[in-house]
Design a protein around this motif. Sequence first.
Motif, PDB file in Angstrom:
ATOM      1  N   TYR A  25       0.379  -0.862   0.168  1.00  0.00           N
ATOM      2  CA  TYR A  25      -0.003   0.063  -0.041  1.00  0.00           C
ATOM      3  C   TYR A  25       0.921   0.925   0.309  1.00  0.00           C
ATOM      4  O   TYR A  25      -0.050   2.409  -0.435  1.00  0.00           O
ATOM      5  N   PRO A  46       2.405   2.007  -2.395  1.00  0.00           N
ATOM      6  CA  PRO A  46       1.869   2.416  -4.064  1.00  0.00           C
ATOM      7  C   PRO A  46       0.917   3.292  -4.173  1.00  0.00           C
ATOM      8  O   PRO A  46       1.235   4.862  -4.998  1.00  0.00           O
ATOM      9  N   GLN A  47       0.316   2.893  -3.054  1.00  0.00           N
ATOM     10  CA  GLN A  47      -1.242   3.794  -3.421  1.00  0.00           C
ATOM     11  C   GLN A  47      -0.227   5.373  -2.669  1.00  0.00           C
ATOM     12  O   GLN A  47      -1.333   6.199  -3.306  1.00  0.00           O
ATOM     13  N   SER A  55       0.639   6.825  -5.757  1.00  0.00           N
ATOM     14  CA  SER A  55       0.004   7.440  -6.988  1.00  0.00           C
ATOM     15  C   SER A  55      -0.868   8.395  -6.037  1.00  0.00           C
ATOM     16  O   SER A  55      -1.388   9.033  -7.044  1.00  0.00           O
ATOM     17  N   ILE A  77      -1.937   2.087 -11.172  1.00  0.00           N
ATOM     18  CA  ILE A  77      -2.182   3.435  -9.922  1.00  0.00           C
ATOM     19  C   ILE A  77      -2.296   2.822  -8.676  1.00  0.00           C
ATOM     20  O   ILE A  77      -2.956   3.133  -7.909  1.00  0.00           O
ATOM     21  N   GLY A  78      -3.291   1.740  -9.357  1.00  0.00           N
ATOM     22  CA  GLY A  78      -3.644   0.691  -7.424  1.00  0.00           C
ATOM     23  C   GLY A  78      -4.688   0.887  -7.252  1.00  0.00           C
ATOM     24  O   GLY A  78      -5.227   0.935  -6.175  1.00  0.00           O
ATOM     25  N   ILE A  79      -5.890   2.103  -7.514  1.00  0.00           N
ATOM     26  CA  ILE A  79      -6.877   3.412  -6.806  1.00  0.00           C
ATOM     27  C   ILE A  79      -8.259   2.191  -6.932  1.00  0.00           C
ATOM     28  O   ILE A  79      -8.552   2.132  -5.685  1.00  0.00           O
TER      29      ILE A  79
END
Lengths: 238, 216, 550
Positions: free
Chosen positions: A168, A170-171, A174, C226-228
């Motif tokens: 998480y 990466p979240q 992002s 982006i993995g949201i």
Amino acid sequence: MTFTWLMTSLADATQYRAQPSPRMSESSGTLKHYFVSSEQQFDAAKMGMWLFLVTEVLLFSGMFVAYAVYRAWYPEVFALSSELLDWRLGGLNTLVLLASSFTVALSIHFIQKNEKEKTVVLLLLTLLCAAAFMVVKYFEYTGKWSHGIFPGAGFAPHDGYEAYNIAYAPQFFSIYFVMTGIHGVHVLVGMGIFVWIVSRVVRGHFSAAYYTPVELAGLYWHLVDIIWIFLFPLLYLI
Amino acid sequence: MAHGSHHIIPVRTLSIVFGALVALTFITVITSRLDLGPLNVPLALAIAGFKAIVVAAVFMALKYDNPVNMVVVSLGVTFAVIFMAITLSDTALRGALGILPSGHIPFEVETAAHSEPAEEAVPVAPSPPRTGQELYDTYCGTCHSLDGTVLPGPTFQGLGSLRTREEIMQSVLDPDTILVEGFPGLLMLSMLNALNFYTSTSDEELEALVTFIQAQ
Amino acid sequence: MSAPGQNYLNASTGLRSWLLTTDHKRIGILYAVAVTTFFLLGGIFALLVRTELAAPGETIMGPDTYNQAFTLHGVVMVFLVIIPAIPGILGNFVLPIQIGAKDVAFPRLNLFSWYIFIIGALLALSGWLVIGQVDTGWTFYTPYSSDGSTSVLWLTTAVFIAGFASILTGLNFIVTVHKMRAPGMTWNRLPLFVWAIYATAIVQVLATPVIGITMVLLFLERLMQIGIFDPALGGDPVLFQHFFWFYSHPAVYIMILPAMGIISDLMGTFSRQQVSGYTFIALSSVAIAFLGFLVWGHHMFVAGQSAISSIIFSMLTFLIGIPTGIKVFNWVATMYKGSVSLKTPMLYALMFLFLFTIGGLTGIMVGVLAVDVHLHDTYFIVAHFHYVMMGGALIGLIGGLHYWWPKITGRLYNETLGRIAAVLVFIGFNLTFFTQFIMGSRGMPRRYHDYAGLLEQYPEFTALNLASTAGSYILALGLFMILFYALLSLIRGRKAPANPWGAVTLEWTHTDSIPELHNFEKVPLVTRGPYDFHLADDVFGGRDAVQGTT
């Protein structure tokens, strides 16, 4: 592109033909035919701009929601990951943007007093601040990229950042890149608008009698500042 | 009377506001370095909110403006807050009342998935392979009890004596071929799809899961 | 100011004068042309879907093609037809005249909105033609959309761009209503159509930016993972649904509110009396606009959202029934003791009342948490929202187009053909969709290419599906008939008088048969309410008396 169009279109609603007579009478034929008075024109343009700003607020709200949801789920990950963001650079950028808001507010003050040279100087200072903001942003981004901190699939921390390769993270990054990225796009658009505004001030299009586009551009710029006021503590500090 | 009624904000006022904003920026940095426990976040947000109000009121001249613009802004902010509050009421409260799994979907993710190449992101089963019990906990336990309790799906208690291994495997792979009377079809398939069960489970793990279920 | 006989249609000529026009009336017609084209396209795909389902087994297309067909039907109808239709066509044409303005507040922005709408639409359709088809359904749920065909990228971009058209139109109308009203046009003298468009505009401005950011995030999800939202990357697909429905549920009110406004005007004019409960109808539009933002989670009862949220959303959903009920009862009360004339527009108003009430009440049913678990993703839902979207929004649009047709074109259409078409539409619509209520309540799942496997348990599905398909053909016949006599009216329709219906809102009483370029010779001074039939004759010395004998 939309923003510039909006600006020109809204400004269009309030445009007089050149002769900058300070007491523009309403029967002088310079009013757009569908308006009754210049006051009505000005009010309409300003309300339109405020409505546009509201759509910006809602646009950013989506990203704030994503931030809040993931932060509520993974507070430790967010706390750890935000260590990688340098609060000194973020704080510097906050001050830079605040200063630019100040210069914009002053520039409107002076155009209202018909002191156009001061207006131009202050708007150029605003542009300078905006450019400084983007330069700092550039060093922040490249600093992250050199350690493999990319948004999404490219996320692969290395060179001393290995400890931050946790679920998480990466979240978090992002969200960081998307929020600051879209904010940065708004800064660039604002710079474009101010270049256009400065050139029109220099060409004598605005005066104490008519300065609506300057004011609308200022409103837009302050909103960009307000968004950063929230982004700074949420991403860099807490 | 073109712009005669427009308020010109004095330089002094603008300067005071700018000074206050800078000061508040320093305060927010300083307070964030202190450990205030749960108060850090609300304090930082309160300061940011105050700064935003000051910018809107003075720099954006909302204070001197036609009140309708104030209403416009308030509406925008209100609905942004509603969006956030109601969404959080779901994500933060998932699992409340014990009806649905808590946390977010999926429940277990390896960071390794993020460094996978972009094309056709078929998630790789995390290694080492998960046990039947783990798989049950992740994917089945929400709807199928082990102790006879009635949940959205039939209990697994005593299933080993009712069904053959092949039947259980078929029910896992294609849930709607054998339906127990009184329980809905389609639900299990859509749940498992939503959880990426079929794409993230290896054959070995499937066998382990069926063995686990059969043992009940 | 303008020469006699000059009007907005003949003030300038040539394609260029249309494509660069900033006249709100001409922009309304630009929208009409675009929306009609997209409606034909979306309709063709609806017929293809229904044809596939006419008989069990594969009829005319395979499952993948079927998925693409219903996706295209949904995307086109929602984003390119129903959302822009009434504000774009009738809002643009009628609203400024109804409030006594010479144009909207930002005419250039208005034209710009049309262009971005067209760009968005062309992008959506070219993505479909060039890159490949999208099969996610119009809802773009992740992970379908984050894993599937790449033309999702095109379509999300298209929706993002088309969204700006909607935002800017709404912004324009809000400012117009606030700042451009003629002297004497107080808030409680606004026609109810204006109130409805105003409430719609609020929703457009507040909700549409969220679909914008949703599409941006989905785009980045596809592009950079982006993995949201993508569960394979640790994202949360239910979060995507929150984002999507925060816009798309209010969008339902973007679709239906303007139609409600049209119906209010029609009820007043064709009952020839004051619209009952004017203030309540006006404010209930605003109430619906606001409440509409609080109920989006009822689309997600079985998606895995928290049980507490589901319960709250279910309760809030019932609240929508209150302002809606206020409207329906007031429309019925308007007709009471009125001199009701059953002209074609009024037939559509009555049709709306009937169909929308069914659509609304079934909406309450599926808003009940427990019931929805049974009905979710069945044809019951499909029938419900078609009763609201088609039976409500589009029937309202068709009624409004008939009503304002003489003002827009200066021509009359054939009343007999109009009534026959209305009957065909009514029969076809109910045959198509009421059968779907029955099938859905028995578990016929939506978005399925085939139902052969269900026939053992429910043999009646064959007959019901066939009836539904037959109904869709009758509906299409009725709609084509409308297109036919509309074109006929343009070519050889009789000239319309300035006020063929004896209405008393400004567009009928203060403009010529075809309005002049700037609508009014001089800005009207408004001295009465929009439905004050009893005052109108005194004030205008009989100009309001029914002219013509249609």
